[in-house]
Structures are given as C-alpha cells and as structure tokens.
Design a protein around this motif. Structure first.
Motif: not given
Length: 632
Positions: A348-356, A378-386
């Motif tokens: 892996l190159i190591g690029r990480i992406e969270f999409r909603d 009870q959302w811990v991550l509500p639509g998290f993007s990074l």
C-alpha cells in the motif's frame, strides 16, 4: 423456578437447531471416518447377536436337563457359552477402541472449527460477549459433544439388540410377545415427554457453567486491581452467588434426568410381572416348555434393559445436542465486518480517505440508517470526511469520546461502519483481502499485550520468519539502553501478559514488534501516554525514524508526538472542528489552544509555572482594583 433463569439468558448469536439438522451436521464430521464407523457398526451387530445367543443356549441347556443329557453335551453347551462371552468381550473391545478414536478425531475437528471461528470473530464480538463464556463453548461444550456421539453408538447397539430380542420372543410365543412389545411405545412415550424439559435444563446448566468460567477468568485477569482495592471478599461473594446459581441449575438438571428412571422401572416391572404370570400359566398348561418360558423371561430382561436405556439416553442425548447446538451457534455467528471483495493488497502507498462515513457502536443499525434524520441513533461519526495523503504524519486530538479511537478501529477494519466509504489508495476497504491489508498496518495500542515467551519472541510475533539479527536491529532502533536493562537481554522471559516487564518496557517491545513488521500505515493509539519522559525520549527517536515516508496516525496526549505532526485535526463529537499545524492552531486560540493549555502546555520545556502563577496573581489584583470604590 424463575430465579434460576436469572443471568442465564441466551447470547444474541445463539440459535435453535432441530434434532434432525444437528444430527445431519454431526454426521458430516463423521463422514471422513466412515471406515471406522462401519467397523464399529459391524461390532455392534456381532455383539448384539452374541448377547442373544447366550440366553438361547442357556434355555437349550434347561430343556436338556429335563431329560438325561450326556456329560459331553453339557460340556459343549458350557463351552459355547464361554466362547460367546469371550467373543462378546472382544467385539465390545473393538467397538470401544475404534469408536473412541473416531469420537476423538471428530471432537478434535469440531474444537478446531470452533477455535477458528473465535479467531475470525470481529472485535465488536468480544466487546459484547464475555470471553469466559466463549472459552466455555470451545472447551466444555465440545467435550459434551463427545457424550452425544458415544451415546449414539450405544443407542444403535441397544436398538439392534431390541430388534433381535423381539424376533426371538415372537418365535417363542407370539401372544406373550405382543403383550411385551405393546409396552415398548409406552416406555418410549414416557421418555419423549422429558425431551423438551431435558433440553431446556441442559442448556441452562451449560450457560451456568459458562458464567462460572467467565467469573473465574475475569477474576484471574484483574486480580491485581482487586487486591489494590481490597475487593477479595466482594469478588468471592459474587463468585459464590454465581456458583450457587450453577449448583441450583445442575441440581434441577439432575432431578429431571434421575426422575425418568423410577418411572421407566415401574413400567418395565409391571410388564415383567404380567408376562411372568401369563407365561407361567402357559408353561404349566404345556403350551410352552420350561426352557422356552425361561428364555422368554430372560428375553424380557434383555428387552427392557436396552429399552429403558434408550429412553434414558434420550434425555442425556439432549445434553450432547444442546452442547453441539451452542458450538454450532458460535461457528455460525454472522460477522459484523463483511468484505464485499477479495482484491490483493500486497503493498500500500498509504492514502486514506473517509467519505461521509457514519458509524455507531449500536450493532442493531444497518448501513441504510446513516442519515441525519436518524435522531434516535447515537452516532460516533456522523457523516465524517477526511483525506490523509500518503506519507503524512497526522495527529488526532480531542476530549474523551470525541471519536479518536473510532477512526483507528475503522481503519484497522475491526469494526463495520454503517454508511459512507472508507478508501485506501482509492480502493474500497471492504473490497480488499483483509489478511493482506492488515499486514500493511502497524498498530501500537495504549495498553500493550505481550504473549508468554521471550522479548525476542514477542518482537518476532508479526514476522515469525525474521532472524535474530532482524529482531535485534528493530529493538535497537528504539535505543540500546532499555535492552541493557533487561535481565537476559532479548531472551528475557516476559511472563504472563508481560508481567515481568515494566509498562514502559512492554510498550517498547510492542513498538519494536511493529517496527519489525515494516508497515505502510503506522498507528499509535496514545502509545506513549504511560511512559516516563526518559523512555519517551528513547521511543520518540525511534518513532521519528519509522514514521519517515509512511502514513502515520497519532492519537497522543504527549506534546512531543503532537507538535511534530505534519497536520493536526481536532475532533469534537465525531466532527473536525479545527485542523492545521501546531503553531497555526495555537495562534488561532481555538479549541486546540484550549486543549494545549489544559493538557500539553506543562509538558513544554519552555513552560515556567512560576510565571503562570505571577500572571494569574496580577490578573486578580487588576480585577480587585477595577471594582474598588473611588474616594470622595
């Protein structure tokens, strides 16, 4: 009896199987040993025939005694009985030997399948269910499974014996045979009435035993905490209650199983008394000979013993079926983390992406639940993007419960998210080969776990093929002082869970283990929170080397590991509220600056507590002067 059921509820993954489905599945384990099973069946047939021949021979001897038999004839009959007894012993020996081997192999395979299932379960599975109860299924229940198999073999032997004896009785006198055979369904019906009660009580007994195992395991694991808080007496009292519950349930199970024998013996006693009376009248009337009458009486004993055994076996049979049911439920438990593909991920190159990404620990929610309208969740991550570029060193900070560790659990694929996408190098994480993917991740948790063995064994854990030179190189990248402090260097035995090492040494071993693995993605989950400043300096030097060129994610409470990050994100209730580098975030005076002043500032080399006290004192003085009333 309601109090007996308290604490004995089924696990959420438990399921009910029909007897036919269980037996069909059990047979699949025996199929590879069909040759042994066939030999055991042959021995069962021969043993049953021998058991039938012996009373027939004795009956013939009685008839000969009414005449004037020759001594040679009596000797011959005695020899036949002796030979038949020896053959019966031999057939039974062969049957027991080969059945024990077959049963042992089947239990071995079943336990391996159960253990494999334990290894394949998700982390959420272990968060939800007590480990002691899981252990009980792998050990105790698989052993109880052997009981059902042994009983099945004995059951087949007894059934065959009943069939042969029934044929013999019909040939002697069909009227008496019909009376005798008519009692069979009554005995079987009495046994079947115990079927559901036996299964229920057995299931409860096994759950009670699982509770006892769980209590013992938890106590042993946390004995240091218990002693430090002087809770030995309280723990013992809790164990007594758990053990008492197990005793009561086991007692109830024993009463259920033992109550069937008096009923069956009463039924068989009435039947034998009836047959003896009518058979004796027929013998006096000359309708049957004395030898035939004796043979019939002997056949009754042989007939009713296996019949009552079959009936009693049926109750005990439920114990084995219930055990197999619990083991199969563990094997069949549906995973929460489900891969939709098996794409290779050798590097892996190591690029990480969270999409909603929507994530909750409430496992009752499905992927379609991830929407803002789901207010009840009870959302811990509500639509998290990074997006984390490859090779970036990212620090994640925030108060407890902000969602920091949840990010790690999703990246390592320990938990399943309910909606959105998590991409690794542009590919859906759910489509990757999970084993290959996890080899590319190096995780150092806050509480390091070491396995029994030496320090070198634990460092080599992720790469068993690594040489001692590789192990030593990885260890020395974290500094050589900590190795010199070990009594026997890298060959030092760490003890159970690493108890013979200090917490700092355990953390260094865990770090060296990851360094040797050489991952593409490096994750530290507050890994330096419990290390003293001197050890932290050693660790930081090694971390600077290993993080070079790798995607690194740091959840830390140490200033040294946060301020050197390429980017810092600040989480609050599962959302990013700030991001940037240390200096920019500090200058902005936002939430990061608040966290810095609360948790990190005192760790700085520039921190001078006496200056802080002077500023606070000056502020107080200015405040008091501002509110002082003017004279005149």
């Amino acid at each position: 009896m309601g109090f007996l059921m308290d604490g004995l509820a089924a696990e959420a993954y438990d399921r009910s199987y029909s007897d036919r489905a269980l037996i069909r599945r059990i047979w699949r384990y025996f199929r590879p040993h069909s040759g042994r099973v066939a030999l055991v069946a042959l021995m069962v047939v021969l043993g049953s025939l021998v058991a039938t021949v012996i009373p027939i021979t004795i009956s013939r001897s009685i008839e000969l005694l009414t005449g004037d038999p020759a001594a040679q004839v009596l000797i011959g009959l005695a020899a036949i009985i002796a030979v038949m007894g020896a053959l019966g012993w031999f057939f039974n020996f062969v049957r027991q030997t080969f059945s024990a081997r077959a049963v042992g192999d089947v239990v071995l395979a079943l336990r391996e399948d159960a253990y494999r299932a334990v290894l394949q379960r998700d982390m959420s599975f272990y968060d939800q269910y007590a480990s002691g109860r899981i252990v009980s299924r792998v050990t105790s229940d698989t052993q109880d499974f052997a009981t059902v198999v042994t009983l099945t073999i004995d059951l087949l032997s007894q059934l065959l014996l009943v069939v042969i004896i029934a044929v013999v009785m019909v040939t002697i006198n069909w009227q008496l045979a019909l009376i005798t055979l008519a009692t069979g369904p009554i005995v079987i019906a009495a046994a079947l009435t115990f079927r559901h009660v036996a299964r229920l009580t057995t299931r409860q007994a096994q759950r009670a035993l699982a509770n006892v195992n769980a209590s013992i395991q938890e106590t042993v694991s946390g004995i240091a905490v218990a002693k430090s808080f002087r809770q030995e007496a309280a723990i013992y009292q809790q164990f007594r209650q758990t053990n008492e519950l197990a005793f009561q349930v086991r007692l109830r199970q024993g009463l259920v199983f033992s109550s069937i024998f008096p009923i069956l013996n009463l039924l068989s006693g009435i039947a034998i008394a009836t047959i003896i009376y009518f058979g004796g009248r027929l013998a006096l009337g000359g309708s049957v000979s004395v030898g035939e009458w004796y043979l019939f009486v002997q056949s009754l004993a042989i007939y009713f013993f296996p019949l009552t055994s079959i009936a009693s076996f049926w109750s005990q049979f439920q114990q084995g079926l219930s055990a197999s049911e619990r083991v199969f439920a563990l094997i069949d438990a549906e995973p929460k983390v489900v891969q939709i593909g098996n794409e290779p991920a050798p590097h892996l190159i190591g690029r990480i992406e969270f999409r909603d990404v929507w994530f909750t620990y409430d496992t009752g929610q499905d992927r379609t639940a991830g929407s803002p309208s789901s207010a009840s969740v009870q959302w811990v991550l509500p639509g998290f993007s990074l997006v984390i570029p490859a090779g970036q060193k990212l620090a994640v900070v925030g108060h407890t419960g902000a969602g920091k560790s949840s990010l790690i659990k999703l990246i390592t694929r320990f938990y399943e998210f309910q909606a959105g996408q998590l991409l690794i190098d542009g590919r859906d994480i759910r489509a990757l080969d999970l084993a290959q993917y996890r080899r590319q991740i190096g995780l150092v948790p806050q509480s390091p776990f070491l396995f029994s063995g030496t320090v070198a064994d634990n460092i080599r854990y992720g790469r068993p093929e690594a040489t001692m030179a590789d192990v030593e190189t990885a260890a020395r990248r974290l500094g050589s002082e900590w190795i010199a402090d070990l009594p026997h260097g890298l060959e030092t035995d760490v003890g159970e869970r690493g108890a013979r090492l200090s917490l700092g040494q355990r953390q260094l071993v865990a770090l060296a283990r990851v360094l040797l693995q050489n991952p593409s993605i490096f994750i530290l989950d507050e890994a330096t929170a419990s290390i003293d400043p001197f050890t932290e300096t050693q660790v930081q030097e090694g971390l600077d080397v290993v993080m070079q060129g790798r995607t690194s994610i740091i959840i830390a409470h140490r200033l040294s590991t946060v301020r050197t990050a390429d980017r810092i994100i600040v989480l609050k209730q599962g959302r990013i509220i700030e991001e940037g580098n240390h200096d920019d975030l500090l200058a902005s005076g936002g939430h990061y600056a608040e966290l810095y002043n609360t948790y990190f500032r005192h760790q700085s080399l520039d921190y001078k507590p006496w200056e802080e006290e002077s500023r606070e004192l000056s502020a107080k003085n200015l405040g008091s002067q501002a509110f002082r009333p003017h004279a005149g």
